[in-house]
Design an enzyme around this catalytic site. Structure first.
Site, PDB file in Angstrom:
ATOM      1  N   ASP A 141       0.210  -0.827  -0.071  1.00 48.81           N
ATOM      2  CA  ASP A 141      -0.015   0.116   0.278  1.00 48.81           C
ATOM      3  C   ASP A 141       1.358   1.506   0.173  1.00 48.81           C
ATOM      4  O   ASP A 141       1.631   0.959   1.426  1.00 48.81           O
ATOM      5  CB  ASP A 141      -0.925   0.006   1.022  1.00 48.81           C
ATOM      6  CG  ASP A 141      -2.625  -1.355   1.077  1.00 48.81           C
ATOM      7  OD1 ASP A 141      -2.051  -2.182   0.129  1.00 48.81           O
ATOM      8  OD2 ASP A 141      -3.054  -0.607   1.944  1.00 48.81           O
ATOM      9  N   LYS A 204      -7.068   2.900  -3.746  1.00 46.81           N
ATOM     10  CA  LYS A 204      -6.973   2.798  -2.230  1.00 46.81           C
ATOM     11  C   LYS A 204      -7.525   4.564  -1.694  1.00 46.81           C
ATOM     12  O   LYS A 204      -6.607   5.427  -1.815  1.00 46.81           O
ATOM     13  CB  LYS A 204      -6.456   2.648  -1.506  1.00 46.81           C
ATOM     14  CG  LYS A 204      -6.550   2.584   0.725  1.00 46.81           C
ATOM     15  CD  LYS A 204      -5.091   1.976   0.697  1.00 46.81           C
ATOM     16  CE  LYS A 204      -5.395   1.775   2.069  1.00 46.81           C
ATOM     17  NZ  LYS A 204      -4.036   1.757   3.278  1.00 46.81           N
ATOM     18  N   LYS A 240     -10.295   0.363  -2.498  1.00 48.33           N
ATOM     19  CA  LYS A 240     -10.202  -0.224  -1.219  1.00 48.33           C
ATOM     20  C   LYS A 240     -10.427   1.214   0.066  1.00 48.33           C
ATOM     21  O   LYS A 240      -9.088   2.250  -0.357  1.00 48.33           O
ATOM     22  CB  LYS A 240      -8.958  -0.598  -1.095  1.00 48.33           C
ATOM     23  CG  LYS A 240      -8.852  -0.551   0.862  1.00 48.33           C
ATOM     24  CD  LYS A 240      -6.813  -1.284   1.116  1.00 48.33           C
ATOM     25  CE  LYS A 240      -7.010  -1.208   2.658  1.00 48.33           C
ATOM     26  NZ  LYS A 240      -5.582  -1.495   2.953  1.00 48.33           N
TER      27      LYS A 240
END
Lengths: 304, 285, 505
Positions: A141, A204, A240
């Site tokens: 991430d 995300k 996400k």
């Protein structure tokens, strides 16, 4: 994975986003009333989409091990619930996590690239990714340089993400836009477009360190970006939302939105994750409530 | 009326359509008589087709007139007043031979000039008066503004042949509409002279179209024409209002009724020929 | 590895969710719909029979008709059918109330009655919403989230005007008119009652209201609330019945003003009926709104606007965006997105909280929609319908779009008043405006573009009373509503909505 080098997107082709329209639409998803069987199956689905996350200064191997246990088997007495999709930790704890999840199928995700600010040199950010992947991370991430993005250095952001993707090797790359710092939906849309074109496997919303974190409208903007990208290229990109999703009801709103925008194909942990820490127990409580008809108490659910 | 040694040149009263002064296509005329039954002129007796031509001219002129700035429309209305003032004597004379006393004729012309000046000033002000920004509860900017109704047919007052005519036309013009006007049947002379004034006052061709003729012949067509958006009926006859109202319903014409007399100086007469448009837009970043 | 794991997870989930049985239709992932989420109708009291509300009394009409739930066909109640005698009685009661109480009451006091009524409506909003949905077929989400809040807001808004009328029109003093006859339609039964009653009452007039034949119940319930609020008898009278009853009311010589919402055809009849009488009228009639999407529009929100424009209330909306004009360059994208969105609409039980598209109001309306849709295909337009299954009982129609429409097609010219959209493409702004205005109607329009100056240009060129730029089908009591051309005469809502109910001297 195609071997073609990523191509910088034609941002002139993007349509703008109307704030009022997006927020109105997002509200409509909240007006959906998901009951009985639909609710139970949605709750169970949500558990499998969890990126159980701990990203604190005080994180330790012990804490991570506990969370892994929870991720593997969220409801000890009911093996049909879960497992969660992944456990999300800092690079230094990847190895511990990897060992703890074992062969359960729970992925290990690591934040990297100078999380949460992204304010370190590219060289260091890339080596952080390599370190985490080397330690066994299945997913990375990363954060983008929001300062550069707001300054209009789109090309530079694109190049950085391309480099990060290369550094990931086989690991999946989730690109955190930190939407709370981008301010407008138009900027979120541009950032989504750049991230996807540069090779992001997921986009995300947030680090969880900045308010506001994930919201329904900002997630909707990103889902629409994913859809348009898919229509254009045929490549599926995951989504996400992270931060701020702490109860089951909100999680279900997200799933409704997902179902009614991207559709059934995206309704799996392969393409959708919740980045959350406290959401897990509320999902479990609601599942129990659906099964027993009784409202639940937090005392009956493990705190990890 | 002939002066010594010289034969007077009499005026031919024609129609005013699309900025030109044609004779009626029907070739018909009617006699206009003075106080003692003396023949004053042969006025054109406009036909249904003349009216149709007027509507075509008015429709064609409308986008330009509607699109011109309110300031310009005000200037043009003021210009009409100037030109009318400059031809005071001619109008007074026409009113006199059609039955007015010299003093009422004088007053009427003066009032007509002043009325035009009054409406010249309204042309860029009534919008502010009749517009609103509406406080809606959703995140939208919402405002309402008056817009001209479009092409207006006018049955001008029968009795008040100059002031009545000007009072009927001025609010319609100030509001950005174009018109086809049926002048007083018994006293049509001022109407055609006024048309000459209009024609020399920078009023674009087709913005005002002037007909003379028979009310009972033309009014049904005024009411029925599908490309006329509104109708001003200056009349004291209930039967006429009934006939007009019934026929006007076919395209839901706005029908505004007024007694057979000059219209008061009043911005609400402008509003009679306006439609309120409300526009919404989201407010966001 | 990840795929294998995903399959495993999905497999176990399905197993547990359906507990060994076949895949359930309500499963969140695999089901074709959400589990039922019906709004409770237990607390809604519907009497077997309703009388006419005249002069504060409930008076039984000898002739009676049934009113049905269009989603199930079941009879909900029975209402009176007012003949000429009853209408006369109602007008007389309204006249008496006008002269004896309402017109002489200080505006401040009138306002308080309206405020009180607004509060009572808020208190019982859910009950009204459920009843509106049962009687008319519209989704509970709309009656609950749109109709009822607007009804209460409308009374609140005009309540506040009652003692401020002399400020509304500069240079004029405001006086009431007298007895108002109001005839309202079936698409927004209670909301239209509010639109009509609130300004009329605030301005000091008394009213005889005739609700639509197929949807009389909420207006009658509103009459009960008016009674409960303690309004003087005769200030509001409600007479039910069909078109004949409406005609008796419109033609009654002691009705000083007629306010009508409904078809253009009936609107024209009213104008004829009132010609030369000096009695006033305002008319809210049909529409065939153009919704124009430029290639620089915010596409995803525009698609939402299209959906909201034509499928809101099953398209039973006079200002529905029933003609879509899309600039050629994005036409394929818009239509693709629109179809996808339409497939996600939930059609079915109007009382289900998830329903987006409810029942068609009546058999008659359904037939009319079918005839026009058939003509669309026959005349060469290409029909596409979304994939929902229609319930067996009741009146239903699938969300429908036509592409390849020509301006001459009936589906482009005629008001369908159903969930049917006619799509055309255009190349230049001029072409869009020309086609948009090429209709006898002029109620509303939509413009979608990211360019501010274009918005002002296009919205000012569309000949319609309500223009939605980058949005559609928004309503507010403070915002005037009404049409150009054959879409009506006069405005309702906002300051401008007071004028039709006042004698300005």
């Amino acid at each position: 994975m195609s071997a073609d080098p990523p191509i910088f997107p034609d941002l002139r082709m993007l349509s703008t986003i109307d704030q009022v329209g997006v927020e109105e639409r997002a509200q409509r998803f909240q007006a959906r009333s998901i009951k009985s069987e639909s609710k139970l199956s949605a709750l169970k689905l949500a558990v499998t989409m969890l990126d159980v996350t701990t990203l604190e200064g005080k994180d330790s191997p012990g804490k991570v091990k506990q969370l892994c246990a929870k991720a593997k088997r969220p409801l000890p007495e009911d093996p049909s619930i879960g497992p969660a999709a992944a456990i999300c930790v800092y690079p230094r704890l990847v190895r511990v996590a990897k060992e703890a999840v074992g062969r359960s199928g729970v992925k290990v995700a690591s934040v990297a690239t100078g999380f949460p600010s992204g304010q370190s040199r590219l060289k260091e950010r890339l080596s952080e990714i390599r370190y985490a992947v080397g330690a066994g991370a299945d997913e990375i991430d990363m954060v983008i340089s929001r300062g550069k993005l707001l300054h209009g250095e789109f090309r530079s952001i694109f190049d950085e993400i391309v480099r990060c993707k290369e550094a990931c090797g086989g690991a999946h790359l989730k690109v955190i836009l930190e939407t709370g710092e981008l301010q407008t939906y138009d900027t979120v849309r541009i950032a989504s477009e750049i991230a996807m074109a540069a090779g992001a496997d997921f986009i995300k919303t947030s680090t969880g360190k900045i308010q506001p974190a994930a919201t329904l409208p900002v997630t909707l903007v990103m889902l629409e970006a994913i859809q348009d990208y898919y229509d254009r290229t045929g490549r599926m990109v995951g989504m996400k939302p992270a931060g701020g999703i702490s109860d089951a009801k909100t999680a279900i709103h997200y799933l409704v939105m997902l179902k009614e925008t991207l559709g059934k194909e995206w309704l799996t942990s392969r393409w959708f994750r919740f980045g959350a820490s406290s959401l897990t127990n509320d999902l479990l409580m609601q599942i129990r409530k659906q099964q027993t008809g009784r409202y639940q108490s937090a005392d009956y659910f493990t705190k990890d | 009326m002939a002066a010594k040694n010289r034969l007077a040149v009499n005026k031919t009263y024609k129609l005013y359509l699309g900025g030109k002064f044609p004779r009626t296509e029907s070739g018909r005329y009617y006699e206009v008589k003075g106080r003692k039954g003396a023949l004053l002129a042969n006025a054109s007796r406009a036909s249904r087709k003349d009216f149709r031509n007027g509507v075509v001219a008015a429709r064609k002129a409308w986008p330009g007139w509607d699109g011109s700035s309110a300031y310009l429309r005000g200037q043009i209305l003021y210009r009409i007043a100037e030109m009318l003032e400059g031809r005071t004597e001619q109008f007074e004379e026409e009113l006199r031979i059609q039955g007015s006393t010299p003093s009422t004729a004088k007053k009427e012309v003066a009032k007509a000039v002043d009325l035009l000046v009054h409406y010249a000033g309204w042309s860029d002000k009534y919008q502010s008066l009749f517009s609103s920004v509406n406080p809606v509860s959703t995140p939208h900017f919402n405002f309402s503004v008056p817009e001209p109704t479009g092409v207006v047919a006018v049955a001008a007052p029968e009795k008040s042949s100059l002031l009545g005519l000007c009072s009927a036309i001025a609010p319609i013009l100030a509001g950005g509409n174009t018109s086809i006007v049926l002048a007083s049947h018994s006293k049509p002379l001022c109407a055609i002279t006024l048309a000459e004034v209009l024609n020399s006052s920078d009023v674009p061709a087709g913005v005002v179209n002037m007909l003379t003729g028979f009310r009972d012949e033309l009014l049904p067509h005024f009411a029925e024409h599908m490309d006329v958006n509104a109708l001003l009926l200056c009349s004291d006859m209930e039967e006429e209002a009934k006939m007009v109202g019934k026929r006007a319903a076919e395209n839901l014409k706005r029908v505004v009724s007024h007694p057979d007399s000059a219209l008061e100086e009043d911005p609400y007469h402008i509003l009679d020929f306006q439609e309120v448009k409300t526009t919404w837009h989201p407010v966001g970043v | 590895m990840s795929e294998a794991q995903d399959k495993g997870a999905a497999g176990s989930k399905t197993k547990s969710a359906s507990s060994g049985k076949k895949k359930s239709r309500h499963d969140f992932v695999d089901g074709d719909r959400y589990a039922p989420a019906p709004e409770s109708s237990e607390h809604v009291v519907v009497k077997d029979s309703y009388d006419l509300f005249i002069g504060g009394d409930w008076i039984r009409a000898p002739k009676r008709t049934e009113t049905r739930n269009p989603a199930t066909g079941e009879v909900l109640s029975e209402v009176g059918e007012a003949g000429p005698g009853m209408v006369k009685k109602a007008v007389a009661a309204a006249r008496k109330a006008y002269e004896e109480t309402w017109s002489t009451m200080p505006g401040r006091e009138r306002g308080k009655y309206l405020y009180r009524l607004a509060r009572l409506i808020q208190e019982r909003a859910r009950e009204f919403a459920v009843l509106e949905t049962m009687d008319g077929g519209k989704p509970i989400r709309e009656s609950r989230d749109v109709d009822l809040p607007l009804v209460a807001a409308h009374f609140f808004y005009y309540a506040g005007w009652a003692d401020k009328l002399d400020y509304a029109f500069p240079g004029r003093t405001a006086h009431s008119i007298g007895v108002i006859g109001q005839v309202i339609p079936w698409n927004f039964p209670l909301l239209m009652a509010a639109w009509k009653l609130a300004p009329a009452l605030a301005c000091g007039n008394t009213v005889v209201l005739k609700p639509a034949e197929t949807t009389p119940l909420t207006a009658l319930k509103l009459a009960e609330l008016i009674e409960e609020a303690g309004f003087p008898p005769g200030v509001v009278n409600v007479v039910t019945g069909g078109g004949k009853t409406g005609r008796h009311l419109v033609r009654h010589p002691d009705v000083d003003k007629v306010a009508f919402t409904g078809s253009t055809e009936v609107g024209k009849m009213i104008q004829r009926d009132l010609a030369g009488t000096g009695r006033r009228y305002t008319l809210e009639l049909g529409g065939k709104a153009a919704n124009i999407i430029f290639d620089d529009a915010t596409v995803n929100q525009a698609v939402e606007g299209i959906v909201n424009g034509i499928f809101f209330n099953q398209g039973h909306v006079c200002c529905a965006g029933s003609r879509l004009f899309v600039q050629e360059g994005i036409a394929d994208t818009v239509v693709r997105k629109l179809k996808r969105r339409m497939d996600n609409l939930v059609l079915g039980d109007p009382l289900d909280k998830n329903t987006d598209v409810g029942a068609i109001n009546s058999q008659e309306q359904l037939d009319r929609i079918k005839v026009l849709v058939d003509s669309g295909s026959e005349e060469g337009a290409k029909c596409w319908q979304s994939g929902q299954k229609l319930p067996r009982k009741g009146f239903w129609f699938k969300p429908t779009i036509f592409t390849e429409c020509a301006q001459s097609h009936q589906i482009v010219q005629k008001e369908i008043f159903g969930p049917v959209l006619a799509i055309q493409t255009f190349r230049t702004p001029e072409e869009a405006v020309e086609k948009a205005n090429n209709t006898p109607y002029g109620l509303s329009g939509g413009v979608w573009t990211d360019k501010g100056s274009k918005i002002f240009k296009i919205t000012s060129q569309i000949r319609a009373g309500v223009l939605w730029a980058n949005t559609f089908n928004k309503f507010d009591p403070a915002s005037p509503f009404g049409g150009y051309k054959e879409s009506g005469v006069g405005r309702e809502g906002g300051l401008q909505g007071l004028a039709p109910y006042l004698d300005l001297r």
